[in-house]
Design a protein around this motif. Structure first.
Motif, PDB file in Angstrom:
ATOM      1  N   ALA A   1       0.835  -1.212   0.000  1.00  0.00           N
ATOM      2  CA  ALA A   1       0.000   0.000   0.000  1.00  0.00           C
ATOM      3  C   ALA A   1       0.865   1.256   0.000  1.00  0.00           C
ATOM      4  O   ALA A   1       0.551   2.258  -0.662  1.00  0.00           O
ATOM      5  CB  ALA A   1      -0.927  -0.003   1.215  1.00  0.00           C
ATOM      6  N   MET A   2       1.982   1.178   0.714  1.00  0.00           N
ATOM      7  CA  MET A   2       2.877   2.340   0.780  1.00  0.00           C
ATOM      8  C   MET A   2       3.597   2.564  -0.541  1.00  0.00           C
ATOM      9  O   MET A   2       3.770   3.703  -0.986  1.00  0.00           O
ATOM     10  CB  MET A   2       3.889   2.161   1.911  1.00  0.00           C
ATOM     11  CG  MET A   2       3.239   2.229   3.291  1.00  0.00           C
ATOM     12  SD  MET A   2       4.399   1.864   4.608  1.00  0.00           S
ATOM     13  CE  MET A   2       5.404   3.359   4.596  1.00  0.00           C
ATOM     14  N   ILE A   3       4.017   1.452  -1.162  1.00  0.00           N
ATOM     15  CA  ILE A   3       4.704   1.586  -2.454  1.00  0.00           C
ATOM     16  C   ILE A   3       3.747   2.193  -3.475  1.00  0.00           C
ATOM     17  O   ILE A   3       4.101   3.093  -4.235  1.00  0.00           O
ATOM     18  CB  ILE A   3       5.258   0.219  -2.911  1.00  0.00           C
ATOM     19  CG1 ILE A   3       6.419  -0.186  -1.996  1.00  0.00           C
ATOM     20  CG2 ILE A   3       5.704   0.265  -4.371  1.00  0.00           C
ATOM     21  CD1 ILE A   3       6.902  -1.608  -2.162  1.00  0.00           C
ATOM     22  N   ALA A   4       2.505   1.728  -3.440  1.00  0.00           N
ATOM     23  CA  ALA A   4       1.506   2.283  -4.365  1.00  0.00           C
ATOM     24  C   ALA A   4       1.310   3.776  -4.082  1.00  0.00           C
ATOM     25  O   ALA A   4       1.219   4.596  -5.001  1.00  0.00           O
ATOM     26  CB  ALA A   4       0.192   1.521  -4.222  1.00  0.00           C
ATOM     27  N   ALA A   5       1.296   4.129  -2.805  1.00  0.00           N
ATOM     28  CA  ALA A   5       1.064   5.531  -2.435  1.00  0.00           C
ATOM     29  C   ALA A   5       2.231   6.425  -2.849  1.00  0.00           C
ATOM     30  O   ALA A   5       2.060   7.634  -3.036  1.00  0.00           O
ATOM     31  CB  ALA A   5       0.816   5.635  -0.927  1.00  0.00           C
TER      32      ALA A   5
ATOM     33  N   ASN B   1       1.784  13.373   5.288  1.00  0.00           N
ATOM     34  CA  ASN B   1       2.692  12.298   4.906  1.00  0.00           C
ATOM     35  C   ASN B   1       1.861  11.190   4.248  1.00  0.00           C
ATOM     36  O   ASN B   1       1.514  10.182   4.865  1.00  0.00           O
ATOM     37  CB  ASN B   1       3.387  11.787   6.174  1.00  0.00           C
ATOM     38  CG  ASN B   1       4.471  10.783   5.875  1.00  0.00           C
ATOM     39  OD1 ASN B   1       4.521  10.222   4.785  1.00  0.00           O
ATOM     40  ND2 ASN B   1       5.311  10.543   6.851  1.00  0.00           N
ATOM     41  N   THR B   2       1.545  11.396   2.984  1.00  0.00           N
ATOM     42  CA  THR B   2       0.587  10.527   2.287  1.00  0.00           C
ATOM     43  C   THR B   2       0.974   9.048   2.369  1.00  0.00           C
ATOM     44  O   THR B   2       0.139   8.190   2.657  1.00  0.00           O
ATOM     45  CB  THR B   2       0.508  10.929   0.789  1.00  0.00           C
ATOM     46  OG1 THR B   2       0.417  12.347   0.718  1.00  0.00           O
ATOM     47  CG2 THR B   2      -0.682  10.308   0.106  1.00  0.00           C
ATOM     48  N   VAL B   3       2.264   8.769   2.127  1.00  0.00           N
ATOM     49  CA  VAL B   3       2.713   7.368   2.065  1.00  0.00           C
ATOM     50  C   VAL B   3       2.494   6.671   3.415  1.00  0.00           C
ATOM     51  O   VAL B   3       1.961   5.554   3.477  1.00  0.00           O
ATOM     52  CB  VAL B   3       4.206   7.309   1.668  1.00  0.00           C
ATOM     53  CG1 VAL B   3       4.742   5.892   1.762  1.00  0.00           C
ATOM     54  CG2 VAL B   3       4.402   7.870   0.267  1.00  0.00           C
ATOM     55  N   HIS B   4       2.904   7.339   4.477  1.00  0.00           N
ATOM     56  CA  HIS B   4       2.784   6.716   5.792  1.00  0.00           C
ATOM     57  C   HIS B   4       1.338   6.626   6.247  1.00  0.00           C
ATOM     58  O   HIS B   4       0.944   5.663   6.907  1.00  0.00           O
ATOM     59  CB  HIS B   4       3.624   7.494   6.821  1.00  0.00           C
ATOM     60  CG  HIS B   4       5.080   7.201   6.715  1.00  0.00           C
ATOM     61  ND1 HIS B   4       5.798   7.458   5.570  1.00  0.00           N
ATOM     62  CD2 HIS B   4       5.948   6.642   7.587  1.00  0.00           C
ATOM     63  CE1 HIS B   4       7.042   7.076   5.755  1.00  0.00           C
ATOM     64  NE2 HIS B   4       7.155   6.575   6.978  1.00  0.00           N
ATOM     65  N   ILE B   5       0.571   7.636   5.908  1.00  0.00           N
ATOM     66  CA  ILE B   5      -0.845   7.607   6.300  1.00  0.00           C
ATOM     67  C   ILE B   5      -1.558   6.464   5.564  1.00  0.00           C
ATOM     68  O   ILE B   5      -2.349   5.721   6.156  1.00  0.00           O
ATOM     69  CB  ILE B   5      -1.512   8.977   6.037  1.00  0.00           C
ATOM     70  CG1 ILE B   5      -0.930  10.017   7.024  1.00  0.00           C
ATOM     71  CG2 ILE B   5      -3.025   8.894   6.173  1.00  0.00           C
ATOM     72  CD1 ILE B   5      -1.345  11.452   6.748  1.00  0.00           C
ATOM     73  N   ALA B   6      -1.217   6.280   4.292  1.00  0.00           N
ATOM     74  CA  ALA B   6      -1.812   5.166   3.536  1.00  0.00           C
ATOM     75  C   ALA B   6      -1.403   3.833   4.168  1.00  0.00           C
ATOM     76  O   ALA B   6      -2.217   2.906   4.296  1.00  0.00           O
ATOM     77  CB  ALA B   6      -1.366   5.229   2.077  1.00  0.00           C
ATOM     78  N   GLY B   7      -0.137   3.739   4.587  1.00  0.00           N
ATOM     79  CA  GLY B   7       0.350   2.520   5.241  1.00  0.00           C
ATOM     80  C   GLY B   7      -0.365   2.279   6.562  1.00  0.00           C
ATOM     81  O   GLY B   7      -0.750   1.145   6.880  1.00  0.00           O
ATOM     82  N   LEU B   8      -0.550   3.350   7.311  1.00  0.00           N
ATOM     83  CA  LEU B   8      -1.237   3.226   8.603  1.00  0.00           C
ATOM     84  C   LEU B   8      -2.667   2.731   8.396  1.00  0.00           C
ATOM     85  O   LEU B   8      -3.142   1.852   9.119  1.00  0.00           O
ATOM     86  CB  LEU B   8      -1.256   4.576   9.338  1.00  0.00           C
ATOM     87  CG  LEU B   8      -2.087   4.596  10.626  1.00  0.00           C
ATOM     88  CD1 LEU B   8      -1.374   3.856  11.741  1.00  0.00           C
ATOM     89  CD2 LEU B   8      -2.379   6.016  11.061  1.00  0.00           C
ATOM     90  N   GLY B   9      -3.331   3.288   7.379  1.00  0.00           N
ATOM     91  CA  GLY B   9      -4.710   2.872   7.093  1.00  0.00           C
ATOM     92  C   GLY B   9      -4.788   1.378   6.844  1.00  0.00           C
ATOM     93  O   GLY B   9      -5.637   0.667   7.400  1.00  0.00           O
ATOM     94  N   LYS B  10      -3.837   0.879   6.038  1.00  0.00           N
ATOM     95  CA  LYS B  10      -3.824  -0.561   5.733  1.00  0.00           C
ATOM     96  C   LYS B  10      -3.527  -1.365   7.000  1.00  0.00           C
ATOM     97  O   LYS B  10      -4.153  -2.399   7.253  1.00  0.00           O
ATOM     98  CB  LYS B  10      -2.780  -0.828   4.638  1.00  0.00           C
ATOM     99  CG  LYS B  10      -2.690  -2.258   4.162  1.00  0.00           C
ATOM    100  CD  LYS B  10      -4.036  -2.874   3.828  1.00  0.00           C
ATOM    101  CE  LYS B  10      -4.347  -2.914   2.363  1.00  0.00           C
ATOM    102  NZ  LYS B  10      -5.660  -3.586   2.069  1.00  0.00           N
ATOM    103  N   ALA B  11      -2.583  -0.887   7.798  1.00  0.00           N
ATOM    104  CA  ALA B  11      -2.218  -1.607   9.017  1.00  0.00           C
ATOM    105  C   ALA B  11      -3.400  -1.693   9.984  1.00  0.00           C
ATOM    106  O   ALA B  11      -3.626  -2.734  10.610  1.00  0.00           O
ATOM    107  CB  ALA B  11      -1.036  -0.909   9.692  1.00  0.00           C
ATOM    108  N   VAL B  12      -4.154  -0.615  10.082  1.00  0.00           N
ATOM    109  CA  VAL B  12      -5.327  -0.608  10.960  1.00  0.00           C
ATOM    110  C   VAL B  12      -6.345  -1.635  10.467  1.00  0.00           C
ATOM    111  O   VAL B  12      -6.874  -2.444  11.241  1.00  0.00           O
ATOM    112  CB  VAL B  12      -5.947   0.806  11.042  1.00  0.00           C
ATOM    113  CG1 VAL B  12      -7.320   0.769  11.688  1.00  0.00           C
ATOM    114  CG2 VAL B  12      -5.014   1.744  11.812  1.00  0.00           C
TER     115      VAL B  12
END
Lengths: 190, 393
Positions: free
Chosen positions: B21-25, B243-254
């Motif tokens: 998800a982060m790589i995509a972001a 921080n779009t990449v990290h926020i996208a990663g956090l969303g997936k992790a949640v």
């Protein structure tokens, strides 16, 4: 990077001269369980005043164990008069350096040795002419007095010049002692 | 060499789906504040993550503030709600804050900072199991209390605090209630409305998400003064381009942690209990700390008497096993774990404690390997400890 050198880790993993020395004629113990370090050093001094054998038992962290181990190696075969001059800096250097917040482990080893030698001589360490004041950094009374006697009474400046009060405990243990030393020296003049 | 990671309360590895998800972001470079298509794409990623986090907490998306970490979230709420500055329209006039004695340093030291500003900070004690003393908490509350901040689950022992009871205790008194849920979120179901929470902190990297991103839940009606002033980002409460990449990663992790939560709780709880029973059976004078109360299922804190914890840590490290210690000797301070001391433990037992925190990758085989290594280490270290010998005599 590991905070410890290869030499230190080797002495931790493969400690030399561990255990009790049944025919020791000098035993020194320092530290307490609450502080997280106890070191017990046994020495056997022969008739010529040479440390023939030394052993240790230590409760403590990796660097406390390594400091005890290398200290025994550094004193075996040495005359007592020479061993008593072993400094905590020499231990730290022999271990390939130690992180600053671990230097007190090398100080403990020197303290334990001083007590073992005092025990052998039938003295007590309180008789020692130059006790360690800052146990974290191994700073002796003479070094601190030297600065005070040069007219420095500001504790921060004393810390900067001697490194006392700059160790792991942040001066918790020695600051009051040094404060008193300053007072004793300057007290009456103010 | 075999490697066993048992330090999941310190941090967790990034889940492969989070990484994807982060790589995509990373392809989405627009500034979420921009109104063109590039900006809208980034905005959408962030708002999707916000919605995911909100749903996981039973909150509304506009109650979710993205921050850079759990520590920032804790700082933001503690400093932000006690701010007396009238320009930020907080104008807090109450002068007292209550926290527990076992909080994370990011709460403890932030509260200490308030003390420097002349505010009074009360440390509410815990019992011998590490659970907050509700009776004492009640006695500390007064009309001067601005904020109560009590962690949801402790990082060292896993002890789960009676958050609902605290919330009920504070209800209707005009006191702001915050919980640092960094160690609880993704392990325990949390509904901020049911618990009537004003603020809650969580962190990305404890739930197989990236480091460098956290969340502060803020009840809609509560106000907070920003730590970082600037643009309108995050509802004017946390300036700085998102921080779009990290926020996208956090969303997936949640999303993943909520999906796995019940299964992992069951699985890890069984593994942890087996591990503890094996350790206690094979290693004499070992004690589970805070084991008599409900804890996060993956956390185990054990003392091995007559040894200093750091030396066990390094022995296990040689066997490829990663654990942590609240021992003073690893942190450079003289005092051992403030959490264990607050539980009334003597220094010796606190110095000899090791925290094992299990996680997604943990298997029974890993734990069996760890028990073997532990037994070897404890035997070796006790054999050179003058305390052990003294005990035997």
């Amino acid at each position: 990077m590991n905070q410890y050198s290869e030499i230190l880790l080797d002495h931790f993993r493969n400690p030399r001269n561990v255990g009790e020395l049944s025919d020791a004629n000098g035993i020194g113990e320092v530290g307490n369980e609450a502080c997280g370090d106890i070191m017990k050093l046994y020495i056997k001094v022969n008739d010529d005043g040479i440390i023939e054998d030394a052993r240790f038992e230590t409760f403590g962290c990796a660097s406390a164990i390594a400091s005890s181990s290398i200290a025994t190696e550094m004193i075996i075969g040495k005359p007592v008069e020479e061993a008593i001059r072993l400094s905590n800096k020499a231990i730290a250097e022999a271990l390939g350096g130690m992180p600053k917040h671990k230097l007190h482990c090398s100080v403990l080893a020197v303290d334990a040795l001083a007590r073992a030698i005092a025990d052998y001589r039938g003295e007590t360490v309180e008789d020692a002419p130059d006790p360690v004041i800052c146990h974290c950094m191994g700073i002796k009374k003479s070094a601190i007095l030297d600065v005070i006697e040069h007219g420095i009474e500001d504790l921060d400046e004393i810390a900067e010049r001697t490194e006392a009060m700059t160790g792991a405990c942040g001066g918790e243990r020695c600051r009051p002692v040094i404060e008193k030393m300053v007072k004793d020296f300057f007290g009456d003049e103010k | 060499m075999k490697r066993v990671y048992l330090d999941h309360n310190a941090t967790t590895p990034i889940h492969p789906e989070v990484k994807a998800a982060m790589i995509a972001a990373m392809e989405v470079f627009g500034n979420a504040s921009s109104h063109h298509a590039f900006g809208r794409e980034a905005h959408e990623l962030i708002e999707n993550a916000r919605k995911t986090v909100a749903d996981a907490l039973g909150a509304k998306p506009d109650e979710i503030i993205f921050t850079s970490c759990g520590s920032e979230s804790n700082n933001l709420v503690i400093k932000g709600v006690t701010c007396g500055n009238s320009i930020c329209k907080i104008g807090c006039e109450k002068n007292e804050v209550i926290i527990s004695a076992i909080e994370h340093p990011s709460v403890l030291n932030t509260a200490k900072c308030l003390q420097g500003e002349g505010k009074t900070v009360h440390l509410c004690p815990v019992d011998e199991n590490g659970i907050i003393r509700l009776d004492i908490l009640e006695s500390l509350i007064s009309h001067k209390t601005a904020l109560v901040s009590i962690m949801y689950a402790n990082n060292e022992t896993g002890a789960i605090q009676p958050i609902k009871e605290i919330s009920e205790l504070l209800a209707g008194k005009g006191i702001i209630f915050h919980t640092d849920a960094v160690q609880a979120f993704g392990k325990i179901p949390i509904n901020v409305k049911e618990l009537n929470l004003d603020f809650l902190s969580l962190s990305g990297h404890k739930i197989y998400g990236p480091k460098g991103v956290g969340v502060l839940y803020k009840k809609k009606t509560r106000k907070v003064c920003p730590l970082i002033h600037g643009g309108h980002h995050e509802f004017n409460l946390r300036a700085g381009t998102e921080n779009t990449v990290h926020i996208a990663g956090l969303g997936k992790a949640v999303e993943l942690s909520i999906a796995d939560m019940d299964g992992e709780w069951q699985r890890l709880g069984k593994l942890r209990d087996w591990f503890e029973s094996e350790v206690l059976r094979r290693i004499p004078e070992s004690y589970v700390n805070g084991g008599k109360v409900e804890r996060t299922a993956h956390t185990s804190n054990i003392s091995f008497r007559f040894i200093e914890g750091e030396s066990i840590l390094y022995d296990l490290d040689f066997d490829g096993i990663a654990v942590s210690t609240g021992s003073a000797c690893s942190s450079g301070s003289l005092e051992p774990s403030h959490v264990l001391l607050a539980m009334g433990m003597d220094h010796g037992r606190a110095h000899s404690s090791i925290r094992f925190s299990l996680g997604r990758s943990t298997t029974k085989e890993d734990l069996a390997y760890t028990v073997d290594a532990l037994e070897r280490s404890v035997t070796r270290l006790r054999n050179m400890s003058p305390l052990w010998k003294g005990r035997k005599k």
